[in-house]
Write an enzyme that holds these catalytic residues in place. Structure first.
Site, PDB file in Angstrom:
ATOM      1  N   HIS A 163       0.851  -1.198   0.000  1.00  0.00           N
ATOM      2  CA  HIS A 163       0.000   0.000   0.000  1.00  0.00           C
ATOM      3  C   HIS A 163       0.879   1.238   0.000  1.00  0.00           C
ATOM      4  O   HIS A 163       1.897   1.288   0.699  1.00  0.00           O
ATOM      5  CB  HIS A 163      -0.902   0.031   1.239  1.00  0.00           C
ATOM      6  CG  HIS A 163      -1.706   1.277   1.338  1.00  0.00           C
ATOM      7  ND1 HIS A 163      -2.893   1.462   0.653  1.00  0.00           N
ATOM      8  CD2 HIS A 163      -1.479   2.438   1.984  1.00  0.00           C
ATOM      9  CE1 HIS A 163      -3.359   2.675   0.895  1.00  0.00           C
ATOM     10  NE2 HIS A 163      -2.522   3.289   1.698  1.00  0.00           N
ATOM     11  N   ASP A 177     -15.605   0.733   6.357  1.00  0.00           N
ATOM     12  CA  ASP A 177     -14.656   1.730   5.847  1.00  0.00           C
ATOM     13  C   ASP A 177     -15.291   2.557   4.731  1.00  0.00           C
ATOM     14  O   ASP A 177     -15.109   3.767   4.655  1.00  0.00           O
ATOM     15  CB  ASP A 177     -13.383   1.056   5.335  1.00  0.00           C
ATOM     16  CG  ASP A 177     -12.449   2.097   4.722  1.00  0.00           C
ATOM     17  OD1 ASP A 177     -12.015   2.992   5.458  1.00  0.00           O
ATOM     18  OD2 ASP A 177     -12.204   2.042   3.503  1.00  0.00           O
ATOM     19  N   ARG A 211     -15.997  10.950   6.207  1.00  0.00           N
ATOM     20  CA  ARG A 211     -14.758  11.685   6.507  1.00  0.00           C
ATOM     21  C   ARG A 211     -14.436  12.650   5.375  1.00  0.00           C
ATOM     22  O   ARG A 211     -14.018  13.779   5.601  1.00  0.00           O
ATOM     23  CB  ARG A 211     -13.598  10.697   6.707  1.00  0.00           C
ATOM     24  CG  ARG A 211     -13.692   9.942   8.033  1.00  0.00           C
ATOM     25  CD  ARG A 211     -12.728   8.788   8.061  1.00  0.00           C
ATOM     26  NE  ARG A 211     -11.369   9.203   7.824  1.00  0.00           N
ATOM     27  CZ  ARG A 211     -10.452   8.463   7.182  1.00  0.00           C
ATOM     28  NH1 ARG A 211     -10.762   7.276   6.707  1.00  0.00           N
ATOM     29  NH2 ARG A 211      -9.251   8.920   7.026  1.00  0.00           N
ATOM     30  N   SER A 232      -8.462   2.947   8.475  1.00  0.00           N
ATOM     31  CA  SER A 232      -9.072   2.827   7.161  1.00  0.00           C
ATOM     32  C   SER A 232      -8.163   2.042   6.206  1.00  0.00           C
ATOM     33  O   SER A 232      -8.599   1.083   5.554  1.00  0.00           O
ATOM     34  CB  SER A 232      -9.339   4.241   6.616  1.00  0.00           C
ATOM     35  OG  SER A 232      -9.559   4.221   5.244  1.00  0.00           O
ATOM     36  N   LYS A 240      -8.707  -2.577   5.013  1.00  0.00           N
ATOM     37  CA  LYS A 240      -8.829  -3.223   3.696  1.00  0.00           C
ATOM     38  C   LYS A 240      -7.728  -4.253   3.489  1.00  0.00           C
ATOM     39  O   LYS A 240      -7.935  -5.302   2.896  1.00  0.00           O
ATOM     40  CB  LYS A 240      -8.802  -2.164   2.595  1.00  0.00           C
ATOM     41  CG  LYS A 240     -10.121  -1.392   2.546  1.00  0.00           C
ATOM     42  CD  LYS A 240     -10.023  -0.099   1.797  1.00  0.00           C
ATOM     43  CE  LYS A 240      -9.256   0.921   2.550  1.00  0.00           C
ATOM     44  NZ  LYS A 240      -9.544   2.318   2.278  1.00  0.00           N
TER      45      LYS A 240
HETATM   46  N1  URA Z   1      -6.511   5.806   1.942  1.00  0.00           N
HETATM   47  C1  URA Z   1      -7.415   5.092   2.642  1.00  0.00           C
HETATM   48  O1  URA Z   1      -7.751   3.981   2.294  1.00  0.00           O
HETATM   49  N2  URA Z   1      -7.943   5.634   3.743  1.00  0.00           N
HETATM   50  C2  URA Z   1      -7.588   6.844   4.185  1.00  0.00           C
HETATM   51  O2  URA Z   1      -8.087   7.267   5.201  1.00  0.00           O
HETATM   52  C3  URA Z   1      -6.645   7.589   3.444  1.00  0.00           C
HETATM   53  C4  URA Z   1      -6.117   7.038   2.322  1.00  0.00           C
END
Ligand code: URA
Length: 445
Positions: free
Chosen positions: A82, A169, A176, A191, A195
């Site tokens: 990520h 999320d 958000r 968040s 995932k």
């Molecule tokens: N990417 C995400 O998946 N969540 C966030 O809060 C910021 C970037």
């Protein structure tokens, strides 16, 4: 405890117990806790933060809020990566075929798998899914069954979050986004990781971007997020490492959805490899291979294996397979290289005097691409895949008067003033030579 009491408790900076957090998430998912109440709680978290215990609990609640990827074989290693994102960050699209090819050669097929659930661009940063979709026909909206079949047969997939994948999320992120609470560090960490943990991976490599084009403008915050992500993911049993890499200058030679995919193909085929992109890719790929070897290989040994793969360009086959197995027409994509250049208007930025390119402001470049229609401001906005910028020179390069620095591809004549304005802010030229800085600035191990 009532919603109002939970909001008040966080507003006072007090710590929730796991039962309270479970009530908050469950009632929100059922629609009993209203958006305006959750928005108030999110703002309270923005100002008061979450303790380590609260983050651990919230993360568990979020990643288990929907379907997770089932593990059929216990002896294969699942790994993902990520990035906190920036301009020209196309590394995921290079890493999936490169790391797959290295791992197949070292350990045989099906020993390691990459289940990659990615995101879309928002604001001045691009998204992996938008870049992939510049290949005509490529489907990112796979069902979980389709994704699992690809993972079983090909050892990887690249797809979007489904309705049932981490729904907590999805709903929280929208709120958000609408309430200026995206850059709360604890909420961001939960968040991102929710995932990745729902993918059920064994290993995770993170790329925390630092610099004016990064999601978090303050480098200290970027470092804090990386440390937090590593600690939280390890606490959940995932072997995790992070690098910090530069995002003060766009990564690679191209920014924009179609152009970035061209650069991925050219990088893997050995046609053209920008120094920064090569350094970041090799470090991330090396870490992924190191983890997937169950740390039997050192990072240096793993990087050597990745360099070998780049020399031989075997991963080009895996790269094409990646598009074809998800409906993409690579032949049409290649044809579109010419169509982009004949269909789009182009603006060539030239150097007003001789010198050395001192900086290319990543944030200005991202803003420009967004304003020209190559990015989106709301999730439902459509984007123009052909909008983008191609750099002929990068920071540190010598440049003569009148030589071209970059070409911008755009649609409407009236956008030319905007391009001139943004590029004037983006480029700095100095009369003295510039030392080239490393792109990978550090590591959280
Ligand atoms: N990417 C995400 O998946 N969540 C966030 O809060 C910021 C970037």
């Amino acid at each position: 405890m009532q919603a109002k009491e939970l909001i008040r408790k966080k507003r006072e900076g007090l710590e929730h117990n796991p039962k309270e957090l479970a009530t908050l998430v469950d009632t929100f998912l059922k629609g009993e806790l209203k958006d305006y109440q959750m928005a108030a709680w999110l703002m309270a978290v923005f100002f008061k933060g979450l303790s380590a215990a609260e983050m651990h609990t919230l993360l568990q609640l979020m990643w288990k809020s929907g379907s997770t990827l089932p593990r059929r074989h216990r002896n294969d290693y699942w790994i993902d990566k990520h990035s906190t994102g920036g301009q020209g960050d196309k590394t995921s699209i290079i890493l999936v075929p490169l790391v797959t090819a290295v791992l197949r050669r070292l350990f045989g097929p099906h020993c390691a798998r990459i289940p990659m659930v990615s995101g879309r661009g928002l604001g001045r940063t691009g998204g992996t899914l938008d870049k992939l979709e510049s290949v005509p026909g490529f489907r990112t909206d796979l069902t979980l069954d389709e994704a699992m079949a690809l993972l079983e047969n090909n050892d990887f997939f690249m797809m979007a979050q489904t309705a049932d994948f981490v729904p907590a999320d999805r709903l929280l992120y929208s709120l958000r986004d609408a309430t200026a609470t995206v850059d709360s560090i604890p909420l961001m960490a939960c968040s991102i990781l929710s995932k990745k943990l729902a993918e059920n991976v064994d290993g995770l490599v993170l790329d925390a971007k630092l610099g004016c084009g990064a999601h978090l403008a303050n480098p200290e915050d970027g470092r804090k997020v990386a440390r937090l992500l590593v600690d939280l993911a390890r606490g959940a049993g995932v072997d995790t490492v992070a690098i910090f890499s530069r995002m003060d200058e766009p990564l690679g030679y191209k920014v924009g959805n179609h152009l970035e995919l061209e650069e991925c193909a050219d990088f893997l085929s050995g046609t053209r490899r920008e120094r920064g992109l090569r350094e970041v890719v090799l470090n991330l790929a090396g870490l992924m291979v190191m983890l997937a070897s169950r740390r039997k290989l050192s990072l240096q040994e793993a990087i050597v294996e990745c360099e070998k793969e780049l020399e031989e360009c075997v991963c080009m086959d895996v790269f094409r397979q990646m598009f074809e197995s998800q409906g993409g027409n690579w032949h049409l994509f290649e044809q579109n290289r010419g169509i982009l250049r004949s269909e789009m208007k182009f603006y060539v930025a030239k150097s007003p005097y001789p010198g050395y390119l001192q900086s290319i402001n990543a944030s200005e470049v991202g803003q420009l691409i967004n304003e020209l229609g190559g990015g989106r401001n709301a999730k439902e906005d459509s984007i123009d895949p052909f909008v983008g910028i191609e750099f002929e020179r990068k920071v540190g390069d010598r440049i003569e008067k009148g030589q071209s620095i970059a070409t911008v591809y755009y649609r409407k004549l009236e956008q030319e003033k905007l391009i001139e304005h943004r590029l004037t802010n983006a480029f700095t030229i100095s009369s003295s030579a510039i030392a080239q800085s490393p792109w990978v600035l550090g590591m959280v191990e």
